[in-house]
Write an enzyme that holds these catalytic residues in place. Structure first.
Site, PDB file in Angstrom:
ATOM      1  N   TRP A 131       0.905  -1.310  -0.010  1.00  0.00           N
ATOM      2  CA  TRP A 131      -0.050  -0.030   0.015  1.00  0.00           C
ATOM      3  C   TRP A 131       0.629   1.246  -0.081  1.00  0.00           C
ATOM      4  O   TRP A 131       1.716   1.409   0.838  1.00  0.00           O
ATOM      5  CB  TRP A 131      -0.653  -0.192   1.226  1.00  0.00           C
ATOM      6  CG  TRP A 131      -1.912   1.127   1.315  1.00  0.00           C
ATOM      7  CD1 TRP A 131      -2.683   1.663   0.583  1.00  0.00           C
ATOM      8  CD2 TRP A 131      -2.149   1.892   2.591  1.00  0.00           C
ATOM      9  NE1 TRP A 131      -3.406   2.820   0.868  1.00  0.00           N
ATOM     10  CE2 TRP A 131      -3.100   2.785   2.451  1.00  0.00           C
ATOM     11  CE3 TRP A 131      -1.179   2.011   3.904  1.00  0.00           C
ATOM     12  CZ2 TRP A 131      -3.469   3.817   3.187  1.00  0.00           C
ATOM     13  CZ3 TRP A 131      -1.835   2.922   4.796  1.00  0.00           C
ATOM     14  CH2 TRP A 131      -2.807   3.895   4.698  1.00  0.00           C
ATOM     15  N   ASP A 212      -0.007  -4.806   9.763  1.00  0.00           N
ATOM     16  CA  ASP A 212      -0.977  -3.550   9.668  1.00  0.00           C
ATOM     17  C   ASP A 212      -1.935  -4.566   8.966  1.00  0.00           C
ATOM     18  O   ASP A 212      -2.090  -4.797   8.015  1.00  0.00           O
ATOM     19  CB  ASP A 212      -0.326  -2.750   8.656  1.00  0.00           C
ATOM     20  CG  ASP A 212      -1.360  -1.715   8.120  1.00  0.00           C
ATOM     21  OD1 ASP A 212      -1.468  -1.200   6.818  1.00  0.00           O
ATOM     22  OD2 ASP A 212      -2.168  -1.418   8.970  1.00  0.00           O
ATOM     23  N   LYS A 247     -12.749  -0.372   7.206  1.00  0.00           N
ATOM     24  CA  LYS A 247     -13.587  -1.072   6.096  1.00  0.00           C
ATOM     25  C   LYS A 247     -14.471  -2.168   6.999  1.00  0.00           C
ATOM     26  O   LYS A 247     -15.824  -2.112   6.378  1.00  0.00           O
ATOM     27  CB  LYS A 247     -12.545  -1.961   5.386  1.00  0.00           C
ATOM     28  CG  LYS A 247     -11.660  -1.235   4.431  1.00  0.00           C
ATOM     29  CD  LYS A 247     -10.817  -0.407   5.094  1.00  0.00           C
ATOM     30  CE  LYS A 247      -9.728   0.154   4.060  1.00  0.00           C
ATOM     31  NZ  LYS A 247      -8.707   0.817   4.821  1.00  0.00           N
TER      32      LYS A 247
END
Ligand SMILES: Cc1[nH+]cc(COP(=O)(O)O)c(/C=N/[C@@H](CC(=O)O)C(=O)O)c1O
Length: 398
Positions: A131, A212, A247
């Site tokens: 990311w 993460d 999310k």
């Protein structure tokens, strides 16, 4: 005064949101860019458990005082239980320093600042690819950032031997930034056996694992997706874990995340907590009260928690259905090509292998938005647009 300041080129992911919003082709445009979950109707959901929690929070109306720098106790408890298990020994021993943060991004920032201050010689290594904001956040905190071999486009898998060989070259206290599940952008995860080997290397080389997890529940399930985190604890590693409720609670704009640091002793965890609080104070002082209250309410009420888990699995399963549907339609159109990666990959994203020019063609000619590295947010697909997306992809792949 500011002549020397260079213009911001824009973010390759968040910049897509503005482009998509401004695209006038409303009848055909499809947003497969930003990692956001949309329902079958193409809407961003408000989860039922959140609606109930917000009803309780709103009545009677509560004052909006500052939260503690580390957030609500119930919020922190929820993070620890999700990540380490409901009655984890490490939690009971008080060896986890947890703070509520401004999303997963805030957790990464606070963790990166803390590491740079207390491990000034540490370098950070991220997966290739990762990311993009991982690199920006850690570089912004002053760390040098490198990449470890990860994704293998030839096998749609992991360059595991190269990854292990590279990790073995690192120095004590170097940071290894890992995705415990639902790798972004590839959707390709390590197997449990591979995690065992990687964490043994990290332990042997005395590296700092920074995990993460932003998509817990979208891979296998809540516990399965935390496997690597719990294995690190089992191996006696001091591990940093950044988590996000953006999310899986569909609370993107409420900026709800957490940072947990597992220490060898309670005494060390308490000292680490103090310095994490100081780091928060120096960046944004305290976390947002509404998001903290919603998470605290949902996660600490058995009925709401179980409802939430069910809602996350509904999202997970709809994404899986869309993976299968797109794979089937593309296979029918281009039988000579192998699209099995759609169902092999897990979580919200699929690394399609489309080149940047092909992605740009999809956007310019078909109003289909993906990240230019070929990442597709599968959660933007639905039964109304999946054939159109498949036809359009088949066109650019010819
Ligand atoms: C791996 C990962 N970690 C952290 C975050 C930050 O989440 P936060 O909203 O700060 O809790 C995101 C967000 N990813 C999506 C959105 C973005 O780029 O900010 C994405 O990859 O599209 C991640 O994909």
């Amino acid at each position: 005064m500011f002549e020397h300041v260079t213009p911001y080129a824009g973010d390759p992911i968040l910049g897509l949101m503005d482009k998509f919003a401004g695209d006038p082709r409303g009848d055909i445009k499809v947003n497969l860019g930003v990692g956001v979950y949309y329902t079958e109707d193409g809407k961003l959901p408000v989860l039922e458990c959140v609606k109930t929690a917000e009803g309780r929070i709103a009545n009677p109306p509560r004052p909006r005082g500052y939260l503690p720098m580390d957030g609500l106790a119930g919020y922190k408890k929820a993070c620890q239980e999700l990540l380490f298990g409901k009655d984890s020994q490490v939690g009971k021993d008080g060896r986890v320093a947890t703070i509520a943060t401004l999303g997963g991004s805030g957790a990464l920032k606070v963790g990166a600042d803390f590491i740079h201050e207390w491990f000034p010689n540490a370098k950070c290594y991220v997966s290739d690819p990762t990311w993009g904001n991982h690199i920006s956040i850690f570089e912004g905190a002053g760390l040098e950032v490198g990449k470890y071999p990860y994704y293998d486009g030839a096998t749609i898998g992991v360059k595991f031997d190269e990854m292990c060989a590279f990790l073995n070259t690192l120095n004590e206290n170097d940071v290894v930034l890992l995705h415990p599940c639902c790798h972004n952008p590839t959707g390709v995860d390590l197997s449990n056996e591979q995690w065992d080997s990687v964490l043994d290397i990290i332990k042997d080389k005395k590296l700092i694992p920074f995990m993460d997890i932003a998509y817990q529940g979208f891979g296998d399930d809540m516990d399965g997706d935390a496997y690597a985190i719990r294995l690190a604890v089992e191996k006696g590693l001091s591990v940093f874990v950044s988590n996000s409720f953006s999310k899986n609670l569909s609370l993107y704009g409420e900026r709800v995340g957490g940072l947990s640091v597992v220490a060898p002793t309670k005494e060390e965890a308490d000292v680490v907590l103090g310095q994490l609080k100081f780091t928060v104070r120096r960046i944004y002082s305290s976390p947002p009260s509404h998001g903290n209250a919603v998470v605290d309410t949902v996660m600490n009420d058995d009925e709401l928690f179980n409802q939430w888990v069910g809602e996350v699995y509904e999202m997970r399963d709809r994404i899986r259905q869309m993976r299968q549907k797109l794979q089937d339609v593309l296979t029918e159109k281009l039988p000579e090509r192998d699209f099995s990666y759609f169902t092999k990959q897990r979580g919200m994203f699929s690394f399609t292998g489309l080149t940047a020019p092909q992605v740009i063609r999809l956007r310019d000619e078909f109003a289909i938005y993906m990240v230019e590295n070929g990442r597709m947010c599968v959660a933007g697909l639905n039964n109304a647009n999946v054939e159109y997306v498949a036809n359009s992809m088949a066109e650019v792949l010819k």
